[in-house]
Design a protein around this motif. Structure first.
Motif, PDB file in Angstrom:
ATOM      1  N   ASP A  78      -1.347 -21.690  11.915  1.00  0.00           N
ATOM      2  CA  ASP A  78      -0.099 -20.998  11.584  1.00  0.00           C
ATOM      3  C   ASP A  78      -0.186 -20.339  10.206  1.00  0.00           C
ATOM      4  O   ASP A  78       0.274 -19.220  10.013  1.00  0.00           O
ATOM      5  N   ARG A  79      -0.788 -21.049   9.234  1.00  0.00           N
ATOM      6  CA  ARG A  79      -0.922 -20.492   7.888  1.00  0.00           C
ATOM      7  C   ARG A  79      -1.817 -19.246   7.915  1.00  0.00           C
ATOM      8  O   ARG A  79      -1.517 -18.245   7.290  1.00  0.00           O
ATOM      9  N   THR A  80      -2.904 -19.297   8.678  1.00  0.00           N
ATOM     10  CA  THR A  80      -3.808 -18.144   8.783  1.00  0.00           C
ATOM     11  C   THR A  80      -3.074 -16.963   9.402  1.00  0.00           C
ATOM     12  O   THR A  80      -3.176 -15.835   8.915  1.00  0.00           O
ATOM     13  N   LYS A  81      -2.322 -17.223  10.481  1.00  0.00           N
ATOM     14  CA  LYS A  81      -1.584 -16.139  11.126  1.00  0.00           C
ATOM     15  C   LYS A  81      -0.515 -15.580  10.190  1.00  0.00           C
ATOM     16  O   LYS A  81      -0.284 -14.373  10.146  1.00  0.00           O
ATOM     17  N   GLU A  82       0.128 -16.447   9.431  1.00  0.00           N
ATOM     18  CA  GLU A  82       1.152 -16.010   8.486  1.00  0.00           C
ATOM     19  C   GLU A  82       0.539 -15.137   7.394  1.00  0.00           C
ATOM     20  O   GLU A  82       1.094 -14.095   7.031  1.00  0.00           O
ATOM     21  N   GLU A  83      -0.625 -15.553   6.879  1.00  0.00           N
ATOM     22  CA  GLU A  83      -1.306 -14.752   5.859  1.00  0.00           C
ATOM     23  C   GLU A  83      -1.727 -13.406   6.417  1.00  0.00           C
ATOM     24  O   GLU A  83      -1.594 -12.382   5.747  1.00  0.00           O
ATOM     25  N   GLU A  84      -2.225 -13.380   7.651  1.00  0.00           N
ATOM     26  CA  GLU A  84      -2.616 -12.114   8.275  1.00  0.00           C
ATOM     27  C   GLU A  84      -1.404 -11.212   8.452  1.00  0.00           C
ATOM     28  O   GLU A  84      -1.473 -10.005   8.221  1.00  0.00           O
ATOM     29  N   ALA A  85      -0.270 -11.789   8.857  1.00  0.00           N
ATOM     30  CA  ALA A  85       0.957 -11.013   9.043  1.00  0.00           C
ATOM     31  C   ALA A  85       1.439 -10.437   7.714  1.00  0.00           C
ATOM     32  O   ALA A  85       1.847  -9.280   7.643  1.00  0.00           O
ATOM     33  N   LEU A  86       1.382 -11.257   6.649  1.00  0.00           N
ATOM     34  CA  LEU A  86       1.802 -10.772   5.332  1.00  0.00           C
ATOM     35  C   LEU A  86       0.894  -9.650   4.843  1.00  0.00           C
ATOM     36  O   LEU A  86       1.357  -8.653   4.289  1.00  0.00           O
ATOM     37  N   THR A  87      -0.411  -9.820   5.038  1.00  0.00           N
ATOM     38  CA  THR A  87      -1.366  -8.783   4.629  1.00  0.00           C
ATOM     39  C   THR A  87      -1.115  -7.503   5.403  1.00  0.00           C
ATOM     40  O   THR A  87      -1.089  -6.417   4.836  1.00  0.00           O
ATOM     41  N   SER A  88      -0.908  -7.632   6.705  1.00  0.00           N
ATOM     42  CA  SER A  88      -0.633  -6.468   7.535  1.00  0.00           C
ATOM     43  C   SER A  88       0.659  -5.785   7.105  1.00  0.00           C
ATOM     44  O   SER A  88       0.727  -4.559   7.006  1.00  0.00           O
ATOM     45  N   ALA A  89       1.694  -6.573   6.829  1.00  0.00           N
ATOM     46  CA  ALA A  89       2.970  -6.007   6.386  1.00  0.00           C
ATOM     47  C   ALA A  89       2.820  -5.293   5.047  1.00  0.00           C
ATOM     48  O   ALA A  89       3.383  -4.217   4.841  1.00  0.00           O
ATOM     49  N   LEU A  90       2.033  -5.880   4.145  1.00  0.00           N
ATOM     50  CA  LEU A  90       1.803  -5.263   2.842  1.00  0.00           C
ATOM     51  C   LEU A  90       1.066  -3.933   3.003  1.00  0.00           C
ATOM     52  O   LEU A  90       1.438  -2.923   2.404  1.00  0.00           O
ATOM     53  N   LEU A  91       0.020  -3.931   3.832  1.00  0.00           N
ATOM     54  CA  LEU A  91      -0.728  -2.691   4.065  1.00  0.00           C
ATOM     55  C   LEU A  91       0.151  -1.629   4.714  1.00  0.00           C
ATOM     56  O   LEU A  91       0.067  -0.444   4.352  1.00  0.00           O
ATOM     57  N   ASP A  92       1.005  -2.047   5.652  1.00  0.00           N
ATOM     58  CA  ASP A  92       1.926  -1.099   6.279  1.00  0.00           C
ATOM     59  C   ASP A  92       2.884  -0.511   5.249  1.00  0.00           C
ATOM     60  O   ASP A  92       3.172   0.684   5.265  1.00  0.00           O
ATOM     61  N   ARG A  93       3.358  -1.353   4.334  1.00  0.00           N
ATOM     62  CA  ARG A  93       4.288  -0.895   3.300  1.00  0.00           C
ATOM     63  C   ARG A  93       3.610   0.095   2.339  1.00  0.00           C
ATOM     64  O   ARG A  93       4.173   1.127   1.978  1.00  0.00           O
ATOM     65  N   VAL A  94       2.381  -0.229   1.949  1.00  0.00           N
ATOM     66  CA  VAL A  94       1.635   0.669   1.053  1.00  0.00           C
ATOM     67  C   VAL A  94       1.405   2.011   1.739  1.00  0.00           C
ATOM     68  O   VAL A  94       1.582   3.077   1.140  1.00  0.00           O
ATOM     69  N   GLN A  95       1.020   1.986   3.021  1.00  0.00           N
ATOM     70  CA  GLN A  95       0.789   3.222   3.769  1.00  0.00           C
ATOM     71  C   GLN A  95       2.083   4.031   3.889  1.00  0.00           C
ATOM     72  O   GLN A  95       2.080   5.242   3.719  1.00  0.00           O
ATOM     73  N   ALA A  96       3.202   3.357   4.165  1.00  0.00           N
ATOM     74  CA  ALA A  96       4.488   4.046   4.282  1.00  0.00           C
ATOM     75  C   ALA A  96       4.884   4.678   2.943  1.00  0.00           C
ATOM     76  O   ALA A  96       5.360   5.823   2.910  1.00  0.00           O
ATOM     77  N   ASP A  97       4.691   3.947   1.844  1.00  0.00           N
ATOM     78  CA  ASP A  97       5.003   4.500   0.518  1.00  0.00           C
ATOM     79  C   ASP A  97       4.136   5.714   0.207  1.00  0.00           C
ATOM     80  O   ASP A  97       4.608   6.708  -0.336  1.00  0.00           O
ATOM     81  N   TYR A  98       2.849   5.629   0.568  1.00  0.00           N
ATOM     82  CA  TYR A  98       1.927   6.747   0.344  1.00  0.00           C
ATOM     83  C   TYR A  98       2.378   7.982   1.128  1.00  0.00           C
ATOM     84  O   TYR A  98       2.430   9.080   0.593  1.00  0.00           O
ATOM     85  N   GLU A  99       2.720   7.792   2.396  1.00  0.00           N
ATOM     86  CA  GLU A  99       3.149   8.911   3.235  1.00  0.00           C
ATOM     87  C   GLU A  99       4.443   9.523   2.694  1.00  0.00           C
ATOM     88  O   GLU A  99       4.589  10.738   2.657  1.00  0.00           O
TER      89      GLU A  99
END
Length: 197
Positions: free
Chosen positions: A60-81
């Motif tokens: 669960d912790r690994t999946k949570e970390e992956e989800a947070l990383t994915s959400a962060l990358l999505d946010r950075v990409q959205a801000d860039y766009e």
């Protein structure tokens, strides 16, 4: 790890003793198939007794970390766009029919204001591609915009520029580009570059 990869309890014991790495747990679950629940039950029981986090908590912790990383990358990409769109909207193309657009780059055109007025007011025939590219770089615009400026068929002449003295260009006359360059007070290397084929 143990050689017995089909016994869920033995596999859980081996993984627990090796440190309960999440990737090993996921690999074991994939290999065990229907033995997965028994494997996780044994691993959880061992973890609770040993004081370590359970295998389920590790996954669960690994999946949570992956989800947070994915959400962060999505946010950075959205801000860039969003920033890219904002920059494109705020960048207005220069009006090349406006003399200050050319004057701001007058050093690139040999500081000859009379020649620059001819360029800005399109009182020359369309220049060769080599000059268009040079002018685009000097003005900080796309070559297509410079090409369009010289191809524009709207009335020639600049607002506020009057031919009051003999030194000012005639705003109604179109001069051959090569002739205008040969008359311009520009360094010889610029003249040669602009007229080269």
């Amino acid at each position: 790890m143990t050689d017995n990869t089909t016994d869920p309890r033995a596999l859980a014991d081996a993984i627990f003793e090796a440190g309960s790495r999440p990737e090993e747990i996921q690999d074991a679950l994939a290999r065990l198939g229907t033995g997965g629940p028994e494997f996780l039950s044994r691993l959880s029981a061992r973890a609770v007794v040993g004081g370590q986090p359970s295998a389920i908590e590790c996954i669960d912790r690994t999946k949570e970390e992956e989800a947070l990383t994915s959400a962060l990358l999505d946010r950075v990409q959205a801000d860039y766009e969003a920033q890219k769109v904002a920059n494109a909207a705020s960048t207005k193309p220069k009006d090349l029919g406006n003399l200050p657009s050319w004057i701001s780059a007058k050093a690139a055109f040999g500081n000859d204001v009379s020649f620059i007025i001819k360029l800005a007011s399109r009182n020359v025939t369309p220049p060769p591609t080599r000059f268009l590219r040079y002018a685009a770089d000097a003005l900080g615009v796309a070559i297509g915009q410079v090409r369009q400026h010289f191809a524009d068929s709207s009335p020639r002449g600049l607002a506020g520029v009057e031919a009051k003295s003999s030194g000012k260009p005639d705003v109604n006359r179109v001069e051959d580009f090569a002739v205008a360059v040969s008359k311009a007070k520009v360094p010889e290397e610029l003249r040669a570059r602009w007229l080269a084929k």
